[in-house]
Design an enzyme around this catalytic site. Structure first.
Site, PDB file in Angstrom:
ATOM      1  N   ARG A   1      21.045  60.571 -89.581  1.00 54.88           N
ATOM      2  CA  ARG A   1      20.723  61.722 -90.423  1.00 54.88           C
ATOM      3  C   ARG A   1      21.903  62.689 -90.394  1.00 54.88           C
ATOM      4  O   ARG A   1      22.313  63.138 -89.323  1.00 54.88           O
ATOM      5  CB  ARG A   1      19.461  62.409 -89.897  1.00 54.88           C
TER       6      ARG A   1
ATOM      7  N   HIS B   1      21.587  72.076 -94.873  1.00 52.89           N
ATOM      8  CA  HIS B   1      21.528  72.457 -93.457  1.00 52.89           C
ATOM      9  C   HIS B   1      22.343  73.751 -93.312  1.00 52.89           C
ATOM     10  O   HIS B   1      23.350  73.808 -92.620  1.00 52.89           O
ATOM     11  CB  HIS B   1      22.054  71.323 -92.577  1.00 52.89           C
TER      12      HIS B   1
ATOM     13  N   GLU C   1      14.914  73.140 -91.549  1.00 52.86           N
ATOM     14  CA  GLU C   1      14.419  74.353 -90.899  1.00 52.86           C
ATOM     15  C   GLU C   1      14.535  75.604 -91.765  1.00 52.86           C
ATOM     16  O   GLU C   1      15.291  76.530 -91.440  1.00 52.86           O
ATOM     17  CB  GLU C   1      15.140  74.569 -89.556  1.00 52.86           C
TER      18      GLU C   1
ATOM     19  N   ASN D   1      11.332  68.965 -86.385  1.00 54.77           N
ATOM     20  CA  ASN D   1      12.378  69.248 -85.399  1.00 54.77           C
ATOM     21  C   ASN D   1      11.698  69.954 -84.229  1.00 54.77           C
ATOM     22  O   ASN D   1      11.066  71.000 -84.423  1.00 54.77           O
ATOM     23  CB  ASN D   1      13.445  70.182 -85.980  1.00 54.77           C
TER      24      ASN D   1
ATOM     25  N   TYR E   1      12.021  71.320 -80.128  1.00 50.29           N
ATOM     26  CA  TYR E   1      12.791  71.586 -78.909  1.00 50.29           C
ATOM     27  C   TYR E   1      11.928  72.140 -77.772  1.00 50.29           C
ATOM     28  O   TYR E   1      12.098  71.760 -76.628  1.00 50.29           O
ATOM     29  CB  TYR E   1      13.954  72.546 -79.216  1.00 50.29           C
TER      30      TYR E   1
ATOM     31  N   GLU F   1      14.724  65.964 -85.452  1.00 49.56           N
ATOM     32  CA  GLU F   1      15.637  66.472 -84.423  1.00 49.56           C
ATOM     33  C   GLU F   1      14.886  66.618 -83.115  1.00 49.56           C
ATOM     34  O   GLU F   1      13.747  67.085 -83.100  1.00 49.56           O
ATOM     35  CB  GLU F   1      16.182  67.874 -84.764  1.00 49.56           C
TER      36      GLU F   1
HETATM   37  C1  FCB Z   1      18.205  73.266 -84.737  1.00 47.81           C
HETATM   38  C2  FCB Z   1      19.233  73.061 -85.828  1.00 47.81           C
HETATM   39  C3  FCB Z   1      20.388  72.179 -85.428  1.00 47.81           C
HETATM   40  C4  FCB Z   1      20.835  72.452 -84.005  1.00 47.81           C
HETATM   41  C5  FCB Z   1      19.659  72.410 -83.068  1.00 47.81           C
HETATM   42  C6  FCB Z   1      20.018  72.619 -81.622  1.00 47.81           C
HETATM   43  O1  FCB Z   1      17.522  74.442 -84.948  1.00 47.81           O
HETATM   44  O2  FCB Z   1      18.626  72.496 -86.959  1.00 47.81           O
HETATM   45  O3  FCB Z   1      21.439  72.367 -86.352  1.00 47.81           O
HETATM   46  O4  FCB Z   1      21.541  73.618 -83.940  1.00 47.81           O
HETATM   47  O5  FCB Z   1      18.726  73.386 -83.444  1.00 47.81           O
END
Ligand code: FCB
Length: 484
Positions: free
Chosen positions: A86, A130, A183, A313, A315, A390
């Site tokens: 991607r 992006h 995002e 995405n 985290y 992500e």
């Molecule tokens: C996300 C972004 C990506 C990267 C990661 C760590 O929010 O989409 O570009 O910076 O975080």
């Protein structure tokens, strides 16, 4: 006793056949070559060159020089056995002023990149946006308006759809999966709310206007993509849905969670997937924006054009509580940088907390259960096939004297999160792929080059690439098609 061959014995948790094992990147974070072949500045070029915006004064001018080294990078992906990749298209490379015809020189780079991927058996997945809006659309130098453009301006949504059509016409013969926006929450609320991302504007009303026009741009782009692409093409969007957890079951904390879910998640999933903005969101933000004039007749129909896949995405989770009244003016730290201005319009009464103290180098708590939870709730609510578009982690890597990088913390993070994906699949979610963020160390937006997310180390002096031990581990997972 039956002797089980090592490959199948170790693949105790196999992913479904055809599951995409990929990595993800973004144009401004890796390409460099910002003035090459007709590319013009994006809002991120302008922002990163503004003193005080980026840690260490870093910019994406050179980044990791992927623009020139893409063949080497693709070969490395092939060596790791990645089945998909991607990446994002740089709008200011393809349509330098944000208007008018496509630049063939800009398109040639993506033709060459995708040819190279396909030649190595890697399926390209292209993200249209992006975050690198052509600067000309943010502050037009021609025409009536000298400022006040960007996503708060409705026109930007139409420009985005035109760009989507140009990209799909040129690359639709080789790219079969398209992601409209990455995002949009960050684009709207960090770009126009807290101002920690480009273009660095800080007006809550503009942030909400940006959110609506990103939604509209998404819907118009879905239409443009469908018109230009073969019927078999898949269209998606990548959302950083917040896994919102109230700190307690008390009514005030539940109310805080409701507000963040509204302006963090439902502001996008509502219009895109249900064709509506929820009443509570409109009410929470009514003092900041006039929704009746912002949302035109027909917008919600446009925005809710069906998509084929939903990208998540993920985290870390977001833990919230009601904030004591006297903290409303404090600098905001919620994992997205610190600013006097809030990226959460209509949620001044909310405080943010760490989910735990097991942190990555970003200060983001590690909690893989949030990933299964998010996948399952998206599956139940929207019933769409999903991808993890992500997921990954920054750590302070150490380079051994022989140049190798052993990064067990990253491997552990990835292993636990891939298990979380497998858990969600076991519980019924239709997850089609996992795109690890990121292939290479890169320009981490406002944090500059200090935060390293790559499974491949980049030496920023020589630009030499060295796969870390996490890359070897991921290659092994891919080879076996599953986890131990
Ligand atoms: C996300 C972004 C990506 C990267 C990661 C760590 O929010 O989409 O570009 O910076 O975080």
């Amino acid at each position: 006793m039956t002797v089980v061959p090592p490959d199948t014995r170790s693949a105790r948790r196999a992913f479904p056949p055809g599951f995409a094992f990929g990595t993800a990147t973004a144009a401004y974070q890796i390409e460099g070559a910002v003035a090459e072949d007709g590319r013009t500045p994006s809002i991120w070029d302008t922002f990163s060159h503004t003193p005080g915006t980026i840690d260490g004064g870093d910019t994406g001018d050179t980044a990791v020089d992927h623009y020139r080294r893409f063949r080497e990078d693709v070969r490395m992906m092939a060596d790791l056995g990645l089945t998909s990749y991607r990446f994002s298209l740089a709008w200011p490379r393809i349509q330098p002023t944000g208007r008018g015809p496509a630049s063939e020189r800009g398109l040639d780079f993506y033709r060459a990149l995708t040819d190279e991927l396909l030649a190595h058996g890697i399926t390209p997945v292209a993200t249209l946006y992006h975050w690198d809006l052509p600067q000309e659309l943010e502050t037009p130098t021609v025409g009536a308006r000298a400022a006040g453009g960007g996503w708060p301006a409705r026109e930007t949504a139409y420009r985005f759809a035109d760009y989507a059509a140009l990209a799909a016409e040129a690359l639709g013969d080789r790219v079969s999966t398209w992601i409209t926006l990455n995002e949009p929450w960050c684009s709207a609320f960090l770009g126009y709310g807290s101002g920690v991302h480009a273009p660095g504007r800080t007006d809550p009303g503009d942030a909400l206007r940006a959110a609506h026009h990103l939604n509209l741009g998404h819907g118009l782009a879905v239409g443009a993509l469908r018109a230009a692409l073969p019927a078999s093409a898949k269209v998606s969007v990548s959302l950083n849905l917040h896994v919102v957890r109230p700190r307690s079951d008390g009514p005030e904390d539940l109310e805080a969670a409701r507000r963040i879910d509204a302006v963090g998640n439902r502001v996008f999933t509502g219009p895109m997937l249900k064709g509506r903005y929820d009443e509570d969101l409109l009410k929470d933000t009514a003092h900041l924006v006039d929704w009746d004039t912002l949302v035109h007749d027909g917008d919600l129909v446009e925005i809710s054009r069906p998509i084929d896949l939903l990208g998540l995405n993920y985290y870390n989770p977001t833990v919230v509580s009601a904030a004591p009244a006297d903290t409303a003016d404090r600098p905001r730290e919620d994992g997205h940088g610190s600013s006097t201005f809030s990226p959460w319009p209509g949620a001044d009464s909310v405080a943010f907390h760490r989910a735990n103290d097991d942190l990555t180098a970003m200060g983001w708590p590690i909690d893989p259960t949030g990933l299964s939870e998010a996948l399952l709730s998206m599956h139940r609510e929207f019933g769409l096939p999903l991808i993890v578009s992500e997921n990954g982690a920054a750590f302070q890597d150490t380079v051994a004297p022989d140049g190798t990088v052993h990064d067990p913390e990253r491997t552990d993070y990835l292993r636990r999160h891939l298990h979380a994906v497998a858990d969600a699949i076991d519980a019924g979610a239709d997850v089609r792929g996992y795109y690890l963020w990121s292939l290479l160390d890169n320009f981490e937006w406002a944090y500059g080059y200090d935060k390293r997310f790559g499974i491949v180390r980049v030496d920023y002096d020589t630009l030499v690439r060295t796969p870390k031990s996490s890359a070897r581990w991921y290659a092994e997972v891919i080879r076996r098609g599953g986890l131990d």
